[in-house]
Design a protein around this motif. Structure first.
Motif, PDB file in Angstrom:
ATOM      1  N   UNK A  48       0.813  -1.210   0.000  1.00 25.48           N
ATOM      2  CA  UNK A  48       0.000   0.000   0.000  1.00 25.48           C
ATOM      3  C   UNK A  48       0.853   1.269   0.000  1.00 25.48           C
ATOM      4  N   UNK A  49       1.780   1.364   0.931  1.00 24.68           N
ATOM      5  CA  UNK A  49       2.580   2.583   1.046  1.00 24.68           C
ATOM      6  C   UNK A  49       3.523   2.750  -0.147  1.00 24.68           C
ATOM      7  N   UNK A  50       4.116   1.658  -0.629  1.00 23.09           N
ATOM      8  CA  UNK A  50       4.994   1.746  -1.797  1.00 23.09           C
ATOM      9  C   UNK A  50       4.223   2.189  -3.033  1.00 23.09           C
ATOM     10  N   UNK A  51       3.024   1.653  -3.192  1.00 21.62           N
ATOM     11  CA  UNK A  51       2.190   2.016  -4.339  1.00 21.62           C
ATOM     12  C   UNK A  51       1.850   3.501  -4.284  1.00 21.62           C
ATOM     13  N   UNK A  52       1.519   4.027  -3.107  1.00 21.73           N
ATOM     14  CA  UNK A  52       1.193   5.446  -2.984  1.00 21.73           C
ATOM     15  C   UNK A  52       2.385   6.324  -3.321  1.00 21.73           C
ATOM     16  N   UNK A  53       3.582   5.874  -2.973  1.00 22.97           N
ATOM     17  CA  UNK A  53       4.779   6.642  -3.315  1.00 22.97           C
ATOM     18  C   UNK A  53       4.956   6.698  -4.831  1.00 22.97           C
ATOM     19  N   UNK A  54       4.845   5.546  -5.487  1.00 22.24           N
ATOM     20  CA  UNK A  54       5.038   5.497  -6.940  1.00 22.24           C
ATOM     21  C   UNK A  54       4.012   6.389  -7.643  1.00 22.24           C
ATOM     22  N   UNK A  55       2.768   6.373  -7.162  1.00 19.66           N
ATOM     23  CA  UNK A  55       1.710   7.143  -7.820  1.00 19.66           C
ATOM     24  C   UNK A  55       1.727   8.632  -7.462  1.00 19.66           C
ATOM     25  N   UNK A  56       2.288   8.976  -6.302  1.00 15.15           N
ATOM     26  CA  UNK A  56       2.197  10.349  -5.852  1.00 15.15           C
ATOM     27  C   UNK A  56       3.488  11.135  -5.774  1.00 15.15           C
ATOM     28  N   UNK A  57       4.628  10.468  -5.791  1.00 15.53           N
ATOM     29  CA  UNK A  57       5.914  11.147  -5.641  1.00 15.53           C
ATOM     30  C   UNK A  57       6.380  11.687  -6.991  1.00 15.53           C
ATOM     31  N   UNK A  58       6.706  12.984  -7.089  1.00 15.48           N
ATOM     32  CA  UNK A  58       7.130  13.557  -8.378  1.00 15.48           C
ATOM     33  C   UNK A  58       8.431  12.979  -8.914  1.00 15.48           C
ATOM     34  N   UNK A  59       9.127  12.197  -8.114  1.00 14.03           N
ATOM     35  CA  UNK A  59      10.346  11.544  -8.612  1.00 14.03           C
ATOM     36  C   UNK A  59      10.017  10.391  -9.563  1.00 14.03           C
ATOM     37  N   UNK A  60       8.722  10.016  -9.622  1.00 17.79           N
ATOM     38  CA  UNK A  60       8.282   8.984 -10.560  1.00 17.79           C
ATOM     39  C   UNK A  60       7.418   9.644 -11.628  1.00 17.79           C
ATOM     40  N   UNK A  61       7.761   9.427 -12.877  1.00 17.69           N
ATOM     41  CA  UNK A  61       7.170  10.180 -13.986  1.00 17.69           C
ATOM     42  C   UNK A  61       6.401   9.303 -14.962  1.00 17.69           C
ATOM     43  N   UNK A  62       5.226   9.810 -15.386  1.00 19.64           N
ATOM     44  CA  UNK A  62       4.492   9.183 -16.494  1.00 19.64           C
ATOM     45  C   UNK A  62       5.019   9.691 -17.822  1.00 19.64           C
ATOM     46  N   UNK A  63       5.335  10.968 -17.895  1.00 17.57           N
ATOM     47  CA  UNK A  63       5.779  11.558 -19.159  1.00 17.57           C
ATOM     48  C   UNK A  63       7.060  10.916 -19.657  1.00 17.57           C
TER      49      UNK A  63
END
Length: 406
Positions: A48-63
Motif C-alpha cells: 500500500x505505502x509503496x504504491x502510494x509513493x510510486x503514484x504520488x511522488x514527483x520523482x516517478x514520472x508518467x511523461x
C-alpha cells in the motif's frame, strides 16, 4: 542478483473476481522484477505505502514513458497528448480544463438525471420480464448515456465506441492490426465530432474543450482529441464493468445483500468497500519511470527504471486493513486506492461513485428478488482485456416483486 519473472509466472489465471494468492506472498518481500506481456522489464510494487509513493511522488514520472517501450498489459499505449501520459505542470494545465465538470457539487447535479436514466432502464427490464442481461440491459447503457450527454456525443453511436473501447483496452482480444484500425477509427470519429461542434457550438464538455482550444489557446488539437477520447472511454468503461462486478459480489453473499436492502443508507459505504475489494484490473497500472535513484520498499530503483503497481494487491495489504480478504461494508480503515492516487487520481471518481450508488440503489428498489437467472456458470467473463468483469450476466427476479412504482 534479481531475477526478472514473466507476469504469467507470478500471477495465474484469474477466476472471476478472486485475487491471486501470489499477491499476498509478494507483499512479504521488497519489490520484484517482472516482465509484462508488452514492453521492457519493470519493478512491481504491491504494498500500500509503496504504491502510494510510486503514484504520488514527483520523482516517478508518467511523461518519461514517452519514447520508451513501456511495460504494459495491453497493446495500445495511448496518445502522446493524453492526460494519462503527462506530468505536472502540463498535466495540471490539462486537468484543470475539465476538472470542474467532475467536482462533487457538479456531479450531484447530475444525480437526478442519472436516476432518471437508471429508472428507465429498470422499467424496461421489468416490462420485458426475466431473464435479462444485467450488462447489456443496465450496466452498459447507464454510464454510456451519462457520459455521452455530458460530453456531447450521440448515444446512438454507442455500439461503435464500445468496440473501439474494447480495442483500446485489449490485451489479447484483438490483433495489433485490429487495435490500430479501431483506435484510428475512434480518432477519426472524434475529429469529425469536434468539427461538427465547431460548426454548431453547444453547451457540453466538448464545446468547453473547443473554446479552450480555439479562443483561449490552452491546449493543442492533439490534446483536445486525446482528452475527449480518454473521457469517453474511461467515463463509461469502469462503471460499466463495476456494476456487474458489484452485483456479483452481493448476489454471492445473500446475507450482506439482505442487510443492504434493509438499510439502503449503507450504499455509499458499500460502494467504497467494493472499490477496495473488487480487483477491476487483472494486471498492473501504467508505468512510472524513476527520474533519479529512489529507495522504495528497501530496494534502490535506479534513475530511468520503470515501476508498475498492483492496486489490487495494495488494497488487500494486511498491514493497512484488518482481515483484508473479507468484504466488510462497515469497514472503517484507510482509504482505498481503487481510483488511484496522486496527480493521476481518477478524474471521474466522483461521477463513478455517484453512478455506482444510483445503480445499486435502483437494482435494490426495483428488483427485491434479484438473483442469477441460472447457475453461475452461465455468466460469461471478459477475456483478453485489461478489465475483469462479466461480459454477460443473466439475472432474474420474482415477477411479483418487481416494482413498477420504484
Amino acid at each position: 542478483m534479481t531475477t526478472t519473472k514473466p507476469w504469467s509466472e507470478l500471477f495465474g489465471a484469474h477466476d472471476r473476481l478472486e485475487v491471486d494468492p501470489a499477491l499476498g506472498e509478494l507483499r512479504k518481500r521488497p519489490l520484484c522484477r517482472i516482465r509484462l506481456p508488452y514492453g521492457e522489464p519493470a519493478w512491481l510494487a504491491t504494498r500500500y505505502e509503496d504504491v502510494k509513493v510510486v503514484l504520488g511522488d514527483p520523482r516517478f514520472s508518467r511523461a518519461a514513458a514517452t519514447g520508451r517501450d513501456e511495460p504494459r498489459a495491453r497493446l495500445h499505449v495511448g496518445s502522446p497528448g493524453s492526460l494519462l501520459r503527462q506530468d505536472p505542470p502540463e498535466h495540471s494545465r490539462l486537468r484543470r480544463l475539465v476538472a470542474k465538470a467532475f467536482t462533487a457539487r457538479r456531479v450531484e447535479r447530475l444525480r437526478p438525471r442519472t436516476q432518471e436514466i437508471a429508472d428507465g432502464l429498470a422499467a424496461r427490464m421489468l416490462a420485458q420480464g426475466p431473464p435479462a442481461d444485467l450488462v447489456e440491459d443496465f450496466a452498459l447503457p447507464l454510464p454510456i448515456t451519462v457520459i455521452c450527454e455530458l460530453l456531447g456525443v450521440p448515444v446512438g453511436d454507442r455500439d461503435d465506441f464500445r468496440l473501439w473501447s474494447d480495442a483500446f483496452l485489449s490485451t489479447t482480444r484483438f490483433t495489433a492490426e485490429e487495435v490500430a484500425e479501431y483506435t484510428g477509427r475512434m480518432r477519426e470519429y472524434m475529429a469529425a465530432l469536434v468539427a461538427e461542434h465547431r460548426a454548431s457550438p453547444r453547451d457540453d464538455l466538448i464545446g468547453a474543450l473547443i473554446e479552450a482550444r480555439d479562443r483561449q489557446d490552452r491546449l493543442s488539437e492533439e490534446e483536445l482529441l486525446a482528452m475527449a477520447e480518454g473521457i469517453l472511454v474511461a467515463g463509461h468503461e469502469t462503471t460499466a464493468s463495476q456494476i456487474p462486478n458489484f452485483a456479483y459480489v452481493l448476489l454471492t453473499r445473500p446475507g450482506q445483500l439482505a442487510a443492504l436492502r434493509a438499510d439502503p443508507g449503507l450504499i455509499p459505504q458499500t460502494v467504497e468497500e467494493l472499490m477496495r475489494y473488487v480487483p477491476l484490473g487483472g494486471a498492473a497500472g501504467s508505468a512510472r519511470y524513476a527520474l533519479e535513484d529512489v529507495e522504495l520498499g528497501g530496494v534502490m530503483v535506479r534513475a530511468g527504471e520503470p515501476v508498475v503497481v498492483a492496486l489490487q494487491a495494495a488494497n488487500r495489504d494486511e498491514t493497512v486493513y484488518s482481515d483484508p480478504d473479507a468484504f466488510d461494508p462497515r469497514r472503517d480503515e484507510a482509504s482505498h486506492i481503487g481510483f488511484g492516487h496522486g496527480p493521476h487520481h481518477c478524474l471521474g471518481a466522483q461521477l463513478a461513485r455517484m453512478e455506482l450508488q444510483v445503480a445499486l440503489g435502483t437494482l435494490l428498489r426495483w428488483f427485491p428478488g434479484l438473483r442469477f437467472a441460472g447457475p453461475e456458470q452461465d455468466i460469461v467473463w471478459k477475456a483478453g482485456t485489461a478489465t475483469r468483469a462479466p461480459e454477460r450476466m443473466p439475472i432474474a427476479w420474482d415477477r411479483t416483486s418487481g416494482r413498477a412504482d420504484a
